[in-house]
Design a protein around this motif. Sequence first.
Motif, PDB file in Angstrom:
ATOM      1  N   VAL A  57      42.076  35.030  24.172  1.00  0.00           N
ATOM      2  CA  VAL A  57      40.963  35.115  25.038  1.00  0.00           C
ATOM      3  C   VAL A  57      40.073  34.774  24.258  1.00  0.00           C
ATOM      4  CG1 VAL A  57      39.883  35.522  26.837  1.00  0.00           C
ATOM      5  CG2 VAL A  57      42.148  36.912  26.314  1.00  0.00           C
ATOM      6  N   GLY A  58      38.841  33.923  25.008  1.00  0.00           N
ATOM      7  CA  GLY A  58      38.142  33.325  24.166  1.00  0.00           C
ATOM      8  C   GLY A  58      37.033  34.862  23.698  1.00  0.00           C
ATOM      9  N   GLU A  97      32.670  42.725  30.856  1.00  0.00           N
ATOM     10  CA  GLU A  97      33.359  42.423  29.428  1.00  0.00           C
ATOM     11  C   GLU A  97      31.330  42.580  28.283  1.00  0.00           C
ATOM     12  OE1 GLU A  97      37.372  40.595  30.392  1.00  0.00           O
ATOM     13  OE2 GLU A  97      35.625  38.904  29.913  1.00  0.00           O
ATOM     14  N   SER A  98      30.728  41.073  29.340  1.00  0.00           N
ATOM     15  CA  SER A  98      29.845  41.080  27.773  1.00  0.00           C
ATOM     16  C   SER A  98      28.961  42.434  27.830  1.00  0.00           C
ATOM     17  CB  SER A  98      28.892  40.591  28.582  1.00  0.00           C
ATOM     18  OG  SER A  98      28.086  40.340  27.843  1.00  0.00           O
ATOM     19  N   GLN A  99      28.919  43.399  28.837  1.00  0.00           N
ATOM     20  CA  GLN A  99      27.733  44.233  28.792  1.00  0.00           C
ATOM     21  C   GLN A  99      28.993  45.487  28.132  1.00  0.00           C
ATOM     22  OE1 GLN A  99      27.524  45.139  32.659  1.00  0.00           O
ATOM     23  NE2 GLN A  99      25.314  43.626  33.428  1.00  0.00           N
ATOM     24  N   LEU A 100      29.830  45.222  28.024  1.00  0.00           N
ATOM     25  CA  LEU A 100      30.786  46.310  27.343  1.00  0.00           C
ATOM     26  C   LEU A 100      30.570  46.190  26.735  1.00  0.00           C
ATOM     27  CD1 LEU A 100      33.142  47.477  29.917  1.00  0.00           C
ATOM     28  CD2 LEU A 100      31.450  49.176  28.859  1.00  0.00           C
ATOM     29  N   TYR A 151      38.387  43.432  26.676  1.00  0.00           N
ATOM     30  CA  TYR A 151      38.477  42.459  27.961  1.00  0.00           C
ATOM     31  C   TYR A 151      38.901  43.162  29.317  1.00  0.00           C
ATOM     32  CZ  TYR A 151      39.214  39.327  24.066  1.00  0.00           C
ATOM     33  OH  TYR A 151      38.592  38.546  23.415  1.00  0.00           O
ATOM     34  N   LEU A 152      38.318  43.451  30.718  1.00  0.00           N
ATOM     35  CA  LEU A 152      38.854  44.009  31.862  1.00  0.00           C
ATOM     36  C   LEU A 152      39.327  42.763  32.605  1.00  0.00           C
ATOM     37  CD1 LEU A 152      34.935  44.924  32.505  1.00  0.00           C
ATOM     38  CD2 LEU A 152      36.983  46.244  31.405  1.00  0.00           C
ATOM     39  N   ARG A 153      41.021  42.693  32.715  1.00  0.00           N
ATOM     40  CA  ARG A 153      41.786  41.798  32.961  1.00  0.00           C
ATOM     41  C   ARG A 153      42.644  43.178  33.564  1.00  0.00           C
ATOM     42  NH1 ARG A 153      40.676  36.820  30.091  1.00  0.00           N
ATOM     43  NH2 ARG A 153      38.113  37.201  29.805  1.00  0.00           N
ATOM     44  N   ILE A 184      38.085  51.955  41.861  1.00  0.00           N
ATOM     45  CA  ILE A 184      37.416  51.025  40.623  1.00  0.00           C
ATOM     46  C   ILE A 184      38.572  49.986  40.269  1.00  0.00           C
ATOM     47  CG2 ILE A 184      37.370  51.138  37.915  1.00  0.00           C
ATOM     48  CD1 ILE A 184      37.296  54.127  38.416  1.00  0.00           C
ATOM     49  N   THR A 185      37.695  48.902  40.583  1.00  0.00           N
ATOM     50  CA  THR A 185      38.980  47.431  40.989  1.00  0.00           C
ATOM     51  C   THR A 185      38.132  46.623  39.033  1.00  0.00           C
ATOM     52  OG1 THR A 185      38.759  47.732  42.807  1.00  0.00           O
ATOM     53  CG2 THR A 185      39.235  45.662  41.407  1.00  0.00           C
ATOM     54  N   ILE A 186      39.732  46.044  38.524  1.00  0.00           N
ATOM     55  CA  ILE A 186      39.040  45.650  36.951  1.00  0.00           C
ATOM     56  C   ILE A 186      40.026  44.510  37.188  1.00  0.00           C
ATOM     57  CG2 ILE A 186      39.747  45.574  34.430  1.00  0.00           C
ATOM     58  CD1 ILE A 186      39.473  48.749  34.312  1.00  0.00           C
ATOM     59  N   ASN A 187      38.516  43.301  37.263  1.00  0.00           N
ATOM     60  CA  ASN A 187      39.783  41.913  37.586  1.00  0.00           C
ATOM     61  C   ASN A 187      38.470  40.957  36.913  1.00  0.00           C
ATOM     62  OD1 ASN A 187      41.976  40.980  37.616  1.00  0.00           O
ATOM     63  ND2 ASN A 187      41.381  40.330  40.029  1.00  0.00           N
ATOM     64  N   ASN A 188      39.594  40.096  35.929  1.00  0.00           N
ATOM     65  CA  ASN A 188      38.387  38.479  36.179  1.00  0.00           C
ATOM     66  C   ASN A 188      36.742  38.858  35.098  1.00  0.00           C
ATOM     67  OD1 ASN A 188      40.153  37.007  37.598  1.00  0.00           O
ATOM     68  ND2 ASN A 188      39.125  37.553  39.929  1.00  0.00           N
ATOM     69  N   GLY A 189      37.044  39.800  34.677  1.00  0.00           N
ATOM     70  CA  GLY A 189      35.862  40.030  33.449  1.00  0.00           C
ATOM     71  C   GLY A 189      35.043  41.002  33.804  1.00  0.00           C
ATOM     72  N   GLN A 190      35.081  41.911  35.029  1.00  0.00           N
ATOM     73  CA  GLN A 190      34.398  42.651  35.383  1.00  0.00           C
ATOM     74  C   GLN A 190      34.881  44.061  36.093  1.00  0.00           C
ATOM     75  OE1 GLN A 190      31.643  40.999  38.105  1.00  0.00           O
ATOM     76  NE2 GLN A 190      33.347  41.490  39.692  1.00  0.00           N
ATOM     77  N   MET A 191      34.170  45.283  35.646  1.00  0.00           N
ATOM     78  CA  MET A 191      34.764  47.009  36.580  1.00  0.00           C
ATOM     79  C   MET A 191      33.950  46.672  37.363  1.00  0.00           C
ATOM     80  SD  MET A 191      35.860  50.043  34.536  1.00  0.00           S
ATOM     81  CE  MET A 191      34.058  50.028  33.154  1.00  0.00           C
ATOM     82  N   ILE A 192      34.112  46.950  38.940  1.00  0.00           N
ATOM     83  CA  ILE A 192      33.480  47.709  39.943  1.00  0.00           C
ATOM     84  C   ILE A 192      33.788  49.345  40.398  1.00  0.00           C
ATOM     85  CG2 ILE A 192      33.250  47.180  41.693  1.00  0.00           C
ATOM     86  CD1 ILE A 192      33.793  44.102  41.655  1.00  0.00           C
TER      87      ILE A 192
END
Length: 193
Positions: free
Chosen positions: A37-38, A73-76, A98-100, A179-187
Amino acid sequence: MRFGEQRKILLLIIAVPMVISLACNFPGVNQPAPEEVGAIPVTTESVQNLDDNIQSVIEDIQNGGPFQLIVTESQLTSYANYELQSYQEYQIQNVQIYLRDGRVRITGDVEQNNINLPLTILLKLYVDGSGKPESEIVSASIGPFQLPESFLDQLTSMMDSILVTQILPANQNVVIEQITINNGQMIISGYTR
């Protein structure tokens, strides 16, 4: 618990596995290489955005309303790298979070005694029956060294404690629904009883 103290706890989560695995020289099975992943950019703006998001959620909780915390992901990644700058005992660099696919993957490079080893921690976050966040560490390794199960259990307990203190700031009436983790974010969503 203040935000600065929470940062120090996060730092311990990353540092403790490295210390134990290097000290024990516990050999393990080589992990398959994670999908490439980049690189996630590290910025002070991301750290500030995370702090602002957490403060907003704390206000929602104090007002007794529902809340939703979205963390990227950028924040963490930025937050972890910012905190590691002041940590001198072990050189931990290039941390990426990474949050995937429902999981959190933490990678980085650890240097001790002029030896560089890759760090990888894979964990899942979920909500227990009483609305409290919990974690499960799927794997943790430094280079070829897999951490023993007993240490993973201790690391999981520490992670659970951090989740509760960060998400439930001095308010036991907070219920985490999901808690949902997908596509680069955690909600993280929930409400106040």
